[in-house]
Design a protein around this motif. Structure first.
Motif, PDB file in Angstrom:
ATOM      1  N   SER A  17      32.514  48.295  38.801  1.00 23.95           N
ATOM      2  CA  SER A  17      31.981  46.860  38.784  1.00 23.95           C
ATOM      3  C   SER A  17      32.355  46.121  39.899  1.00 23.95           C
ATOM      4  O   SER A  17      33.480  46.179  40.589  1.00 23.95           O
ATOM      5  CB  SER A  17      32.429  46.220  37.441  1.00 23.95           C
ATOM      6  OG  SER A  17      33.756  46.208  37.488  1.00 23.95           O
ATOM      7  N   ILE A  47      32.426  41.934  40.411  1.00 24.08           N
ATOM      8  CA  ILE A  47      32.146  40.492  39.639  1.00 24.08           C
ATOM      9  C   ILE A  47      32.247  39.394  40.257  1.00 24.08           C
ATOM     10  O   ILE A  47      33.218  39.249  41.125  1.00 24.08           O
ATOM     11  CB  ILE A  47      33.273  40.722  38.154  1.00 24.08           C
ATOM     12  CG1 ILE A  47      32.966  42.023  37.592  1.00 24.08           C
ATOM     13  CG2 ILE A  47      33.262  39.271  37.512  1.00 24.08           C
ATOM     14  CD1 ILE A  47      34.490  41.903  36.474  1.00 24.08           C
ATOM     15  N   GLU A  48      31.555  38.514  40.327  1.00 24.33           N
ATOM     16  CA  GLU A  48      31.381  37.024  40.935  1.00 24.33           C
ATOM     17  C   GLU A  48      32.468  36.487  40.855  1.00 24.33           C
ATOM     18  O   GLU A  48      33.317  36.477  39.596  1.00 24.33           O
ATOM     19  CB  GLU A  48      30.451  36.532  40.584  1.00 24.33           C
ATOM     20  CG  GLU A  48      30.263  34.966  41.325  1.00 24.33           C
ATOM     21  CD  GLU A  48      28.963  34.171  40.714  1.00 24.33           C
ATOM     22  OE1 GLU A  48      28.389  34.589  39.709  1.00 24.33           O
ATOM     23  OE2 GLU A  48      29.052  33.093  41.189  1.00 24.33           O
ATOM     24  N   ILE A  82      35.696  37.354  41.351  1.00 27.55           N
ATOM     25  CA  ILE A  82      36.723  38.168  41.263  1.00 27.55           C
ATOM     26  C   ILE A  82      36.578  39.065  42.797  1.00 27.55           C
ATOM     27  O   ILE A  82      37.510  38.884  43.507  1.00 27.55           O
ATOM     28  CB  ILE A  82      36.806  39.194  40.068  1.00 27.55           C
ATOM     29  CG1 ILE A  82      36.957  38.362  38.659  1.00 27.55           C
ATOM     30  CG2 ILE A  82      37.865  40.366  40.168  1.00 27.55           C
ATOM     31  CD1 ILE A  82      38.001  37.834  38.621  1.00 27.55           C
ATOM     32  N   LEU A 101      27.257  39.965  37.879  1.00 31.00           N
ATOM     33  CA  LEU A 101      28.151  40.905  37.536  1.00 31.00           C
ATOM     34  C   LEU A 101      27.112  42.329  37.983  1.00 31.00           C
ATOM     35  O   LEU A 101      26.045  42.355  37.473  1.00 31.00           O
ATOM     36  CB  LEU A 101      28.709  40.969  36.301  1.00 31.00           C
ATOM     37  CG  LEU A 101      29.572  42.224  35.877  1.00 31.00           C
ATOM     38  CD1 LEU A 101      30.667  41.800  35.123  1.00 31.00           C
ATOM     39  CD2 LEU A 101      28.698  43.210  35.119  1.00 31.00           C
ATOM     40  N   ALA A 147      34.769  44.143  31.376  1.00 28.36           N
ATOM     41  CA  ALA A 147      35.282  42.858  31.946  1.00 28.36           C
ATOM     42  C   ALA A 147      36.168  42.124  30.967  1.00 28.36           C
ATOM     43  O   ALA A 147      35.317  41.585  29.945  1.00 28.36           O
ATOM     44  CB  ALA A 147      33.960  42.217  32.517  1.00 28.36           C
ATOM     45  N   THR A 157      39.028  38.963  30.261  1.00 25.85           N
ATOM     46  CA  THR A 157      39.496  37.868  30.498  1.00 25.85           C
ATOM     47  C   THR A 157      41.151  38.140  30.770  1.00 25.85           C
ATOM     48  O   THR A 157      41.603  37.118  31.498  1.00 25.85           O
ATOM     49  CB  THR A 157      39.227  36.671  29.663  1.00 25.85           C
ATOM     50  OG1 THR A 157      40.165  36.855  28.270  1.00 25.85           O
ATOM     51  CG2 THR A 157      37.884  36.323  29.308  1.00 25.85           C
ATOM     52  N   ARG A 161      39.250  42.256  35.535  1.00 19.09           N
ATOM     53  CA  ARG A 161      39.720  41.042  35.049  1.00 19.09           C
ATOM     54  C   ARG A 161      38.291  40.068  35.690  1.00 19.09           C
ATOM     55  O   ARG A 161      37.582  40.424  36.437  1.00 19.09           O
ATOM     56  CB  ARG A 161      40.675  40.436  35.817  1.00 19.09           C
ATOM     57  CG  ARG A 161      41.060  39.141  35.498  1.00 19.09           C
ATOM     58  CD  ARG A 161      41.837  39.066  33.985  1.00 19.09           C
ATOM     59  NE  ARG A 161      42.866  40.045  33.752  1.00 19.09           N
ATOM     60  CZ  ARG A 161      44.145  39.622  33.920  1.00 19.09           C
ATOM     61  NH1 ARG A 161      44.690  38.762  34.313  1.00 19.09           N
ATOM     62  NH2 ARG A 161      44.993  40.565  33.656  1.00 19.09           N
ATOM     63  N   SER A 162      37.844  39.202  34.248  1.00 19.26           N
ATOM     64  CA  SER A 162      36.849  38.342  34.682  1.00 19.26           C
ATOM     65  C   SER A 162      37.181  37.030  34.176  1.00 19.26           C
ATOM     66  O   SER A 162      38.010  37.155  33.054  1.00 19.26           O
ATOM     67  CB  SER A 162      35.460  38.948  34.120  1.00 19.26           C
ATOM     68  OG  SER A 162      34.723  37.916  33.961  1.00 19.26           O
TER      69      SER A 162
END
Lengths: 319, 319
Positions: free
Chosen positions: A42, A44-45, A47, A127, B86, B88, B121-122
């Motif tokens: 993935s 992720i924005e 991150i 994402l 994803a 937290t 992690r998100s």
């Protein structure tokens, strides 16, 4: 992740159809006479990237590239990929098109089909999850096969991607600056697949989370200690220049930067030169950066020219 | 999504290795003599579920089930699945374990291997993307093969899942209430695969986004108009009870509710009774709910007992 892998392995890994279970760069399953590798990854924005400096074209490219790099590290030729997107709905249609154009461009570059996907609305962050399958024509390369005395080889120049990230994050260069290319458009080393098919590789891993961490994983999976010759690390001029601009240490970035999408290989010492030359013949830098020794599984030691030793990983948890 | 599919199709769909390209429930590629189906789907917090009423066990189950339902709709037997999470970082470790336990339980129930995944992690929302592969032993079922005069059959009782969602969202029942089971733990109709292998199915689609919308997709892909006999829709007592509690109309929920993970099939009229009996013999309800006619591609018309006709989709865009 290790905790998860052990749960999955306890549940699934004993079936003969599962050639490689959870915990390697990809799983490999046996289907109708073929060894099929399956992986997911993935982006992720906030991150992995920021919208203000990462174009959606680059995001599309990178989402494809990172999963193909996982396939590559298992010795798998990519076949097909699907993307799962979470978008806020605020993205202009042309930018979403650019994301797919980037993905399509990467797929064409690396001979893989983008066969579909799923677009879901999300409050954010943006994402992209890429999931890819490939075919392994040999015994799959794994991270667990390193032997005592093996040389550690790495392709490319780890750290360049992280330096590019820092240049972007600190706003030092424009988003399309060539110094950030290794970060924005990583190139999975698929051109090495065929040349390396007959090479005596004992262990292979994708360098995606930082060289030292991935060496730790390889060492731990193989039940060995790894020594890194820090003075041998390939520190390119691009890396040095970027480091001087962002105020980072090139060796630190090379060891811990992440997102390199290079290959880390172990080979018997007597084959090291030949394998290095095979890789370089494809236009890819390759460097012997260490060796595998007996000792605590997962212990990673940085050794400098003077013989000083510094423990990077104790072999029981991440640094 | 249609825009995306046409971009992808223009780029990739012409290769003979791609048996089914973008735009169906899964892609199907030809690898070493096998037809491999590949699909991806997502579950996103506050879009598909809320943490306050969806346990991570159920989320794990459902993440697996929705991708297996896509495989099922192509006639594919599931082989392996990977999850991309994803999180937290605020989720207690035991809850993350429960997510994997739910996924493992679903995989065991439906004979599929959970072979790995990726945890990132998100900042949130919590998100699970499941990507699955399966093997198609027949000509893949697609959504584009419906013929004029075909009967439309649907399994189960569409609307029950959406009713369960509303009961949870409005806080009317406890999160573990059995009335919410079809929403929390959908059961892909994989037990129908073998019995239906020799059935004369012209078109099949997974009912995931609402019956009327999936009928539209099937009709549009097949170049036909669909008539829905609204008085024939299977409205279970569970659905009626839930609807009276949430203040919804059972027919509306059946047509537009979504997340049913049932199968919608078209079969020649003369085979409809036999196919329905084949499905019911597996303990799964099956109902003839309409027919395919010539007319504008994608036009979906609801027809009631008195013959009154109401257009649900004009055949050029979603309602």
């Amino acid at each position: 992740m290790e905790r998860v892998c052990s749960r999955l392995s306890a549940s699934f890994a004993k079936d003969p159809q599962i050639l490689v279970g959870p915990g390697d760069d990809t799983a490999v399953v046996f289907i109708g006479g073929s060894q099929i590798a399956l992986t997911t990854d993935s982006q992720i924005e906030d991150i992995h990237f920021r919208r203000r400096w990462m174009s959606l074209f680059d995001l599309g490219w990178k989402s494809v590239a990172i999963s193909l790099s996982d396939l590559c590290a298992m010795g798998a030729r990519p076949i097909a990929i699907v993307l799962s997107l979470a978008l806020t709905g605020q993205e202009p249609m042309e930018e979403v098109d650019q994301l797919f154009d980037g993905a399509i461009t990467a797929c064409k570059r690396f001979s893989c089909y983008l066969v579909g996907g799923d677009v879901a609305r999300s409050p954010g962050p943006v994402l992209v999850v890429s999931s890819a399958i490939g075919v392994v024509a040999i015994t799959p390369w794994t991270r667990s096969g390193a032997k005592e005395g093996d040389c550690l080889l790495v392709t490319g120049c780890p750290g360049e991607a992280a330096a590019g990230f820092l240049l972007l994050e600190k706003g030092i260069v424009a988003p399309d600056d060539p110094m950030t290319l290794r970060f924005r458009r990583p190139e999975p080393r698929l051109n090495l697949l065929d040349p390396l098919l007959s090479a005596p590789l004992h262990a292979v891993i994708d360098v995606s989370d930082g060289l030292a961490l991935d060496i730790f994983r390889l060492a731990q999976s193989s039940g060995l200690t790894a020594e890194i010759f820090v003075d041998q690390l390939p520190l390119s001029q691009t890396l040095r220049d970027a480091c001087s601009q962002v105020g980072a240490d090139p060796i630190d970035l090379a060891l811990t930067g992440g997102e390199d999408y290079e290959l880390l290989l172990t080979v018997p010492e007597e084959a090291a030169v030949r394998v290095r030359q095979t890789i370089e013949a494809q236009g890819v830098p390759a460097t012997v950066i260490g060796r595998m020794t007996t000792g605590r599984a997962g212990l990673v030691v940085a050794v400098d020219e003077g013989g000083r030793r510094r423990i990077l990983s104790g072999g029981f948890q991440h640094f």
